[in-house]
Design a protein around this motif. Sequence first.
Motif, mmCIF file in Angstrom:
data_model
loop_
_atom_site.group_PDB
_atom_site.id
_atom_site.type_symbol
_atom_site.label_atom_id
_atom_site.label_comp_id
_atom_site.label_asym_id
_atom_site.label_seq_id
_atom_site.Cartn_x
_atom_site.Cartn_y
_atom_site.Cartn_z
ATOM 1 N N PHE A 114 -13.247 7.566 2.754
ATOM 2 C CA PHE A 114 -13.359 6.158 2.372
ATOM 3 C C PHE A 114 -13.655 6.028 0.876
ATOM 4 O O PHE A 114 -13.033 5.222 0.176
ATOM 5 N N ILE A 115 -14.575 6.835 0.379
ATOM 6 C CA ILE A 115 -14.943 6.775 -1.039
ATOM 7 C C ILE A 115 -13.749 7.114 -1.919
ATOM 8 O O ILE A 115 -13.480 6.430 -2.908
ATOM 9 N N ARG A 116 -12.986 8.148 -1.569
ATOM 10 C CA ARG A 116 -11.795 8.515 -2.359
ATOM 11 C C ARG A 116 -10.784 7.375 -2.385
ATOM 12 O O ARG A 116 -10.215 7.061 -3.438
ATOM 13 N N LYS A 117 -10.561 6.733 -1.244
ATOM 14 C CA LYS A 117 -9.609 5.613 -1.174
ATOM 15 C C LYS A 117 -10.079 4.433 -2.025
ATOM 16 O O LYS A 117 -9.289 3.781 -2.701
ATOM 17 N N GLU A 118 -11.381 4.157 -1.980
ATOM 18 C CA GLU A 118 -11.939 3.055 -2.766
ATOM 19 C C GLU A 118 -11.804 3.331 -4.269
ATOM 20 O O GLU A 118 -11.478 2.435 -5.042
ATOM 21 N N ILE A 119 -12.048 4.563 -4.689
ATOM 22 C CA ILE A 119 -11.904 4.916 -6.104
ATOM 23 C C ILE A 119 -10.454 4.746 -6.532
ATOM 24 O O ILE A 119 -10.162 4.173 -7.573
ATOM 25 N N LYS A 120 -9.540 5.236 -5.689
ATOM 26 C CA LYS A 120 -8.107 5.128 -5.992
ATOM 27 C C LYS A 120 -7.687 3.659 -6.131
ATOM 28 O O LYS A 120 -6.845 3.316 -6.960
ATOM 29 N N ALA A 121 -8.309 2.800 -5.327
ATOM 30 C CA ALA A 121 -8.000 1.363 -5.365
ATOM 31 C C ALA A 121 -8.727 0.647 -6.504
ATOM 32 O O ALA A 121 -8.564 -0.568 -6.681
ATOM 33 N N GLY A 122 -9.543 1.372 -7.265
ATOM 34 C CA GLY A 122 -10.236 0.770 -8.402
ATOM 35 C C GLY A 122 -11.484 -0.010 -8.041
ATOM 36 O O GLY A 122 -11.966 -0.828 -8.825
#
Length: 192
Positions: free
Chosen positions: A162-170
């Motif tokens: 979840f954290i990786r996806k959130e970072i990727k989404a800015g």
Amino acid sequence: MKIGLYFGTFNPIHVGHLTIANHLAEHSDLDQVWFIVTPQSPFKKKSTLLDDHQRLEMVYRATKDYVKLRPSDIEFGLKQPNYTIDTLTYLFEKFPEHEFALIMGEDNLKSFHKWKNYELILENHSIYVYPRLSKGNVETQFSNHPKIFNISAPIMELSSTFIRKEIKAGRNVRPMLSDNVWHYIDEMNFYR
């Protein structure tokens, strides 16, 4: 000394990992918790992981202010893909003065019977199981095993995925990471 082993890719390590490890270090008979940074899990694709040493650096930064929590690169020199039984055998040979226990979420306990040499692990090591929000019955063949201890730790449903996806989404993930880890991820532009 009794050491709890918390295995994971820690890609990245987050406040959920720290909360569970610290709770076990403070509320059980474990003297320390070692974060065993896994280079390659038999169940995860290598391509999704940051470099082993970058993940170890994040674990080091996350745990450096906690006396009972330690990072470990013990699996980096072992044959890959590696299995828990191999790591436990190596640790027993390297640190015969310590007693080692496993730390796992109750979701992992459900599939523990599929682990390589799980009977041997249970014969020689205790397992500390922390709660997870899960669907269905959490009863397993190990529910009343004398070496398996259910720990009443805070339920942390935060995931590195979840954290990786959130970072990727800015999006801002800073509250989910220790300051040291957040600064490192930001500085290195990880997961973007």
